[in-house]
Design a protein around this motif. Structure first.
Motif, PDB file in Angstrom:
ATOM      1  N   PRO A 279       0.825  -1.214   0.000  1.00  0.00           N
ATOM      2  CA  PRO A 279       0.000   0.000   0.000  1.00  0.00           C
ATOM      3  C   PRO A 279       0.861   1.267   0.000  1.00  0.00           C
ATOM      4  O   PRO A 279       1.841   1.365   0.741  1.00  0.00           O
ATOM      5  CB  PRO A 279      -0.811  -0.114   1.301  1.00  0.00           C
ATOM      6  CG  PRO A 279      -0.767  -1.554   1.663  1.00  0.00           C
ATOM      7  CD  PRO A 279       0.542  -2.075   1.181  1.00  0.00           C
ATOM      8  N   VAL A 280       0.499   2.210  -0.847  1.00  0.00           N
ATOM      9  CA  VAL A 280       1.208   3.490  -0.941  1.00  0.00           C
ATOM     10  C   VAL A 280       0.217   4.615  -0.685  1.00  0.00           C
ATOM     11  O   VAL A 280      -0.831   4.691  -1.343  1.00  0.00           O
ATOM     12  CB  VAL A 280       1.860   3.675  -2.331  1.00  0.00           C
ATOM     13  CG1 VAL A 280       2.549   5.040  -2.423  1.00  0.00           C
ATOM     14  CG2 VAL A 280       2.851   2.553  -2.616  1.00  0.00           C
ATOM     15  N   TYR A 281       0.527   5.477   0.278  1.00  0.00           N
ATOM     16  CA  TYR A 281      -0.327   6.612   0.629  1.00  0.00           C
ATOM     17  C   TYR A 281       0.469   7.884   0.374  1.00  0.00           C
ATOM     18  O   TYR A 281       1.526   8.101   0.984  1.00  0.00           O
ATOM     19  CB  TYR A 281      -0.757   6.525   2.092  1.00  0.00           C
ATOM     20  CG  TYR A 281      -1.347   5.184   2.470  1.00  0.00           C
ATOM     21  CD1 TYR A 281      -2.639   4.845   2.071  1.00  0.00           C
ATOM     22  CD2 TYR A 281      -0.600   4.260   3.195  1.00  0.00           C
ATOM     23  CE1 TYR A 281      -3.183   3.599   2.399  1.00  0.00           C
ATOM     24  CE2 TYR A 281      -1.129   3.021   3.530  1.00  0.00           C
ATOM     25  CZ  TYR A 281      -2.417   2.689   3.125  1.00  0.00           C
ATOM     26  OH  TYR A 281      -2.947   1.456   3.442  1.00  0.00           O
ATOM     27  N   ALA A 282      -0.021   8.726  -0.529  1.00  0.00           N
ATOM     28  CA  ALA A 282       0.774   9.872  -0.974  1.00  0.00           C
ATOM     29  C   ALA A 282       0.013  11.187  -0.841  1.00  0.00           C
ATOM     30  O   ALA A 282      -1.170  11.263  -1.169  1.00  0.00           O
ATOM     31  CB  ALA A 282       1.199   9.673  -2.428  1.00  0.00           C
ATOM     32  N   ALA A 283       0.741  12.207  -0.371  1.00  0.00           N
ATOM     33  CA  ALA A 283       0.259  13.585  -0.434  1.00  0.00           C
ATOM     34  C   ALA A 283       0.971  14.250  -1.601  1.00  0.00           C
ATOM     35  O   ALA A 283       2.199  14.250  -1.675  1.00  0.00           O
ATOM     36  CB  ALA A 283       0.565  14.330   0.868  1.00  0.00           C
ATOM     37  N   SER A 284       0.190  14.789  -2.538  1.00  0.00           N
ATOM     38  CA  SER A 284       0.752  15.416  -3.731  1.00  0.00           C
ATOM     39  C   SER A 284       0.226  16.836  -3.839  1.00  0.00           C
ATOM     40  O   SER A 284      -0.953  17.098  -3.560  1.00  0.00           O
ATOM     41  CB  SER A 284       0.376  14.612  -4.979  1.00  0.00           C
ATOM     42  OG  SER A 284       0.987  15.125  -6.139  1.00  0.00           O
ATOM     43  N   TYR A 285       1.101  17.756  -4.248  1.00  0.00           N
ATOM     44  CA  TYR A 285       0.771  19.176  -4.229  1.00  0.00           C
ATOM     45  C   TYR A 285       0.666  19.714  -5.654  1.00  0.00           C
ATOM     46  O   TYR A 285       1.637  19.673  -6.424  1.00  0.00           O
ATOM     47  CB  TYR A 285       1.831  19.935  -3.438  1.00  0.00           C
ATOM     48  CG  TYR A 285       2.141  19.285  -2.103  1.00  0.00           C
ATOM     49  CD1 TYR A 285       1.122  19.063  -1.167  1.00  0.00           C
ATOM     50  CD2 TYR A 285       3.426  18.851  -1.788  1.00  0.00           C
ATOM     51  CE1 TYR A 285       1.383  18.448   0.043  1.00  0.00           C
ATOM     52  CE2 TYR A 285       3.700  18.236  -0.575  1.00  0.00           C
ATOM     53  CZ  TYR A 285       2.679  18.031   0.342  1.00  0.00           C
ATOM     54  OH  TYR A 285       2.938  17.421   1.538  1.00  0.00           O
ATOM     55  N   VAL A 286      -0.513  20.229  -5.996  1.00  0.00           N
ATOM     56  CA  VAL A 286      -0.774  20.723  -7.345  1.00  0.00           C
ATOM     57  C   VAL A 286       0.214  21.817  -7.722  1.00  0.00           C
ATOM     58  O   VAL A 286       0.667  21.897  -8.866  1.00  0.00           O
ATOM     59  CB  VAL A 286      -2.225  21.243  -7.448  1.00  0.00           C
ATOM     60  CG1 VAL A 286      -2.469  21.894  -8.809  1.00  0.00           C
ATOM     61  CG2 VAL A 286      -3.223  20.104  -7.211  1.00  0.00           C
ATOM     62  N   GLU A 287       0.584  22.669  -6.769  1.00  0.00           N
ATOM     63  CA  GLU A 287       1.486  23.781  -7.038  1.00  0.00           C
ATOM     64  C   GLU A 287       2.933  23.459  -6.676  1.00  0.00           C
ATOM     65  O   GLU A 287       3.726  24.363  -6.433  1.00  0.00           O
ATOM     66  CB  GLU A 287       1.010  25.022  -6.274  1.00  0.00           C
ATOM     67  CG  GLU A 287      -0.377  25.498  -6.643  1.00  0.00           C
ATOM     68  CD  GLU A 287      -0.500  25.875  -8.116  1.00  0.00           C
ATOM     69  OE1 GLU A 287       0.515  26.344  -8.696  1.00  0.00           O
ATOM     70  OE2 GLU A 287      -1.581  25.701  -8.696  1.00  0.00           O
TER      71      GLU A 287
END
Length: 475
Positions: free
Chosen positions: A415-423
């Motif tokens: 399992p991979v849990y990611a926070a990704s930032y549009v900017e």
């Protein structure tokens, strides 16, 4: 295909614990691992790590002392190893990181492992490299071993030591990768998924399908947009930046207090901070000091130059500069050839990157570069200047080992849990989406209101949402 090598367990050199406020027990661990895992009987290097766990009332009642190795426990622990960004930076102390307290409350034992060559893990420096027998050629060979593939092997070696004797399922651990730490995690998923229970990422969905050129082609437009936002917030800096640049250019360069030279191109690399929370204000403060010195004295004082000089730590973290583009070179035929320089100088917002360009020729506001490494850095930083030939050889090298296994990532079961930032100015959001779509089992929290360093600047918000991806149910 990534190279999968036998990984011997790390050797523990020493272990020492102490208590810190906040009910934390911190253990300082020194390990030894092979420098080159293809020749495990060759030289070994040292790795440094700090282990953090919740202290008990019993801990408070006894003095700190040399500890027995934190392995062989009859009760397996849930380890989370934090992988710092960079490359080239070691870890801060656990008590100074919000993640520590959050993760410990979640039941994890935290391990902050300095990547090889960084922090206290046999840190690379120009003097250290100069002591290697064999000159430039041996320095190049040494630095080739400092990328994420060998960091993964180091992690596995340490994991095997810490969990020796445990059942296979209990011996798996969790990684938490910030920025470049996410690149390491992607290599980990490719090379040794058997060692992983789960992976958390913040700003670390590496562009695994892209070359260095493609990465910078996507990133430079984002940097240009951040410059527009900066000058919108501080319109007075349009003139201030030009005034400072013209002064530097008229003097050829400006000697810096700790050595090296301030040139116009080096001055315009301050934009590396633009992708961080508070980055605009940090840069503005540097500009404010420089302009005030010019206005009041007609020269750049030592006090005004020090904030600029310490803005980027390339001299004390040389791996960041010398291997930054190499982390995008996934396999043979993938030389970087100074990709940021080649791509950036063709973008209309960065004409100053073209050699021989004068500030007087440029009419538009001067745009700062971002997280980019250029050849001129190896002429203006005193430590990097000693490694100029090494850097050029590494930029031209095109026989890098593979870093990622696309087939393995497509069938990933971790399992991979990611926070990704549009900017995100450093890890392009579109390329991050591409990677999230490639890696099976990836769940992403995407937001346009947080920036790349949110795990530190907005920790509570990021960690709460990130861990909810694991514990909550998505309809």
């Amino acid at each position: 295909m990534v190279q999968r090598l036998p990984i011997p367990a790390a050797r523990l050199v020493s272990s020492r614990s102490h208590l810190v406020p906040g009910q934390l027990r911190v253990t300082e661990l020194w390990f030894e691992v092979p420098l080159d895992y293809t020749t495990p009987n060759g030289p070994w290097i040292r790795l440094f790590a700090r282990h953090a766990s919740k202290s008990s009332s019993c801990d408070l009642a006894k003095p700190t002392q040399d500890e027995a190795p934190t392995s062989g426990s009859t009760t397996p622990q849930r380890y989370m190893v934090y992988l710092e960004g960079g490359p080239g930076f070691g870890n801060r102390e656990p008590q100074d990181l919000p993640l520590t307290h959050f993760a410990v409350e979640q039941g994890y034992q935290m391990l902050y492992l300095d990547h090889r060559g960084t922090g206290l893990s046999t840190p690379v420096s120009a003097e250290m490299l100069a002591r290697l027998p064999g000159g430039v050629a041996s320095q190049v060979e040494y630095l080739k071993l400092m990328r994420q593939d060998n960091t993964v092997r180091d992690c596995e070696a340490v994991r095997k030591y810490l969990t020796r004797g445990w059942p296979e399922q209990d011996a798996k651990w969790t990684t938490f990768g910030q920025s470049y730490g996410g690149f390491v995690s992607m290599s980990y998923l490719s090379m040794h998924p058997e060692g992983l229970r789960e992976v958390f990422l913040t700003g670390g969905l590496a562009p695994v399908l892209r070359t260095a050129d493609e990465v910078y082609e996507s990133v430079f437009p984002r940097i240009a947009r951040r410059n527009k936002a900066y000058y919108s917030k501080f319109p007075e800096d349009v003139g201030a930046v030009r005034q400072i640049a013209q002064y530097i250019e008229s003097h050829g360069n400006v000697a810096l207090p700790s050595g090296g030279a301030l040139t116009v191109p080096r001055f315009l690399t301050l934009g590396i901070s633009f992708g961080m929370h508070g980055g605009f204000d940090t840069v503005h403060n540097v500009i404010l000091h420089l302009k005030a010195s010019l206005d009041q004295f007609g020269f750049l004082s030592r006090a005004s130059l020090v904030p600029l000089e310490t803005h980027t730590a390339f001299d004390t973290n040389i791996i960041y500069a010398i291997l930054h583009e190499a982390i995008y070179c996934d396999g043979p035929g993938k030389a970087s050839n100074w990709a940021a320089q080649r791509v950036g100088q063709d973008h209309p917002a960065f004409p100053w990157l073209k050699p021989g360009t004068s500030v007087a020729e440029l009419k538009d506001p001067l745009c700062f570069s971002g997280e980019n490494i250029f050849p001129f850095l190896f002429e203006t930083y005193p430590e990097l200047a000693q490694l100029k030939e090494v850097a050029h050889r590494l930029a031209a090298f095109d026989e890098w080992p593979r870093l990622y296994d696309e087939d393995q990532l497509r069938k990933n079961e971790v399992p991979v849990y990611a926070a990704s930032y549009v900017e995100d100015m450093y890890v392009d959001a579109d390329l991050a989406r591409e990677t999230a779509g490639l890696v099976q089992g990836t769940t992403v929290f995407e937001t346009s209101v947080l920036y790349h360093n949110a795990v530190r600047a907005k920790a509570e918000e990021v960690l709460r949402v990130l861990f909810s991806l694991k514990h909550d149910v998505l309809d």
